[in-house]
Enzyme design. Sequence first.
Site, PDB file in Angstrom:
ATOM      1  N   HIS A   1       5.717  -5.001  12.399  1.00 42.51           N
ATOM      2  CA  HIS A   1       5.095  -3.675  12.295  1.00 42.51           C
ATOM      3  C   HIS A   1       4.800  -3.111  13.684  1.00 42.51           C
ATOM      4  CE1 HIS A   1       2.287  -0.512  10.810  1.00 42.51           C
ATOM      5  NE2 HIS A   1       3.079  -0.569   9.748  1.00 42.51           N
TER       6      HIS A   1
ATOM      7  N   ASP B   1      -0.597  -4.165   6.693  1.00 41.26           N
ATOM      8  CA  ASP B   1      -1.356  -3.369   7.656  1.00 41.26           C
ATOM      9  C   ASP B   1      -2.858  -3.590   7.483  1.00 41.26           C
ATOM     10  OD1 ASP B   1       1.217  -2.489   7.809  1.00 41.26           O
ATOM     11  OD2 ASP B   1       0.720  -0.352   7.848  1.00 41.26           O
TER      12      ASP B   1
ATOM     13  N   ASP C   1       5.833   4.370   4.997  1.00 40.90           N
ATOM     14  CA  ASP C   1       6.725   3.409   5.657  1.00 40.90           C
ATOM     15  C   ASP C   1       6.784   2.077   4.920  1.00 40.90           C
ATOM     16  OD1 ASP C   1       3.984   3.361   6.609  1.00 40.90           O
ATOM     17  OD2 ASP C   1       4.562   1.915   8.128  1.00 40.90           O
ATOM     18  N   HIS C   2       6.021   1.939   3.840  1.00 40.55           N
ATOM     19  CA  HIS C   2       6.041   0.702   3.064  1.00 40.55           C
ATOM     20  C   HIS C   2       6.600   0.888   1.651  1.00 40.55           C
ATOM     21  CE1 HIS C   2       3.697  -1.898   5.877  1.00 40.55           C
ATOM     22  NE2 HIS C   2       3.387  -0.699   6.340  1.00 40.55           N
TER      23      HIS C   2
ATOM     24  N   HIS D   1       0.847  -1.192   0.000  1.00 45.45           N
ATOM     25  CA  HIS D   1       0.000   0.000   0.000  1.00 45.45           C
ATOM     26  C   HIS D   1       0.883   1.242   0.000  1.00 45.45           C
ATOM     27  CE1 HIS D   1       0.820  -0.616   4.283  1.00 45.45           C
ATOM     28  NE2 HIS D   1       0.348   0.592   4.552  1.00 45.45           N
TER      29      HIS D   1
ATOM     30  N   HIS E   1       1.230   3.883   2.082  1.00 46.26           N
ATOM     31  CA  HIS E   1       1.734   4.608   3.241  1.00 46.26           C
ATOM     32  C   HIS E   1       3.254   4.591   3.168  1.00 46.26           C
ATOM     33  CE1 HIS E   1      -2.160   4.276   5.825  1.00 46.26           C
ATOM     34  NE2 HIS E   1      -2.146   5.363   5.050  1.00 46.26           N
TER      35      HIS E   1
ATOM     36  N   HIS F   1      -7.470  -1.551   5.507  1.00 51.85           N
ATOM     37  CA  HIS F   1      -6.634  -0.483   6.042  1.00 51.85           C
ATOM     38  C   HIS F   1      -7.219   0.865   5.633  1.00 51.85           C
ATOM     39  CE1 HIS F   1      -3.159   0.865   8.095  1.00 51.85           C
ATOM     40  NE2 HIS F   1      -2.467   1.263   7.041  1.00 51.85           N
TER      41      HIS F   1
END
Length: 305
Positions: A270, A212, A66-67, A62, A64, A142
């Site tokens: 995570h 997530d 941090d990914h 996805h 976000h 999510h």
Amino acid sequence: MEFELRILGSSSATPTANRHHTSQVLTIGNQYHLIDCGEGTQMQLMQYKIKHQRICNIYISHLHGDHYFGLAGLLSTMHLQNRQMPLHLFGPPGLSEILSLQFKYSGTNLCFKLIFHELDTYAYQQIFEDKDITVHTIPMQHRVPCCGFLFREKPKPRPLIKEKLPSFLTPPQLINLKWGQDIKNEQGNILVQNTDVTLEPKRSRSYAYCADSRFKPDLISYLHKVDLLYHEATFTDDLRERAAYTFHSTARQAAEMAAAAQVHRLILGHFSVRYKDLTPLLTEAKELFIEVELATEGSIFSVEE
């Protein structure tokens, strides 16, 4: 054939001094599959001596940061080091546009072919196949479109017992025996019984990456009896309401999923920055599911045939 997961990053949205943003490498045979690519991924690849030129596919769950914030940098380094092999990139809608803008304004023209596959994050569907494995998306729940990934080895051939093979068998007949067929004559009578001249095949292995998501019980059917399950565990269960509000899961919920799906091993990851010591998350999960470990940086999880 090797089937091994290496953890590069285990932190949630905010990194810590010793926990990096989410990224993993799944090694299957001689190929590397990179799963998510948070900031600092290419540094972690160097840290653990993983040659990024051997990465065949990259999967982004996805958008976000941090990914995937490490993706443009990793692709740029591959370009600077003159990568020649095509690279397959699987990701949600919008990722191709983001990369195009980054490369446009940095004047980057990749020297290798980048093949983008846009994912339907709301569907369970096959997105990749080669001679050894299949990869399916797993729909997560999510705050933005998000999916996990399920890697499964294909059925394996039955080893032949050479000393028991009749001399009259042809190469096509030997292949048929490897795939479980009996050898028959034109009248349909069995000449060679498969189980008499072959051994049981090595088992096919599997890995599920649940990115997530809120706790999502309808995933159980997709995860049934996988060898290795990675499930996010951002919080301990005393923060279950906050987990639901932020569309995340707790360690206890991850264990509930593992137990219900009868998986063999569970990996928690995570982690929220609030947990300097991860022991409470591990302890909480072990109350429901014994075969559980933490996805800390550098950890290796191998699955035997």
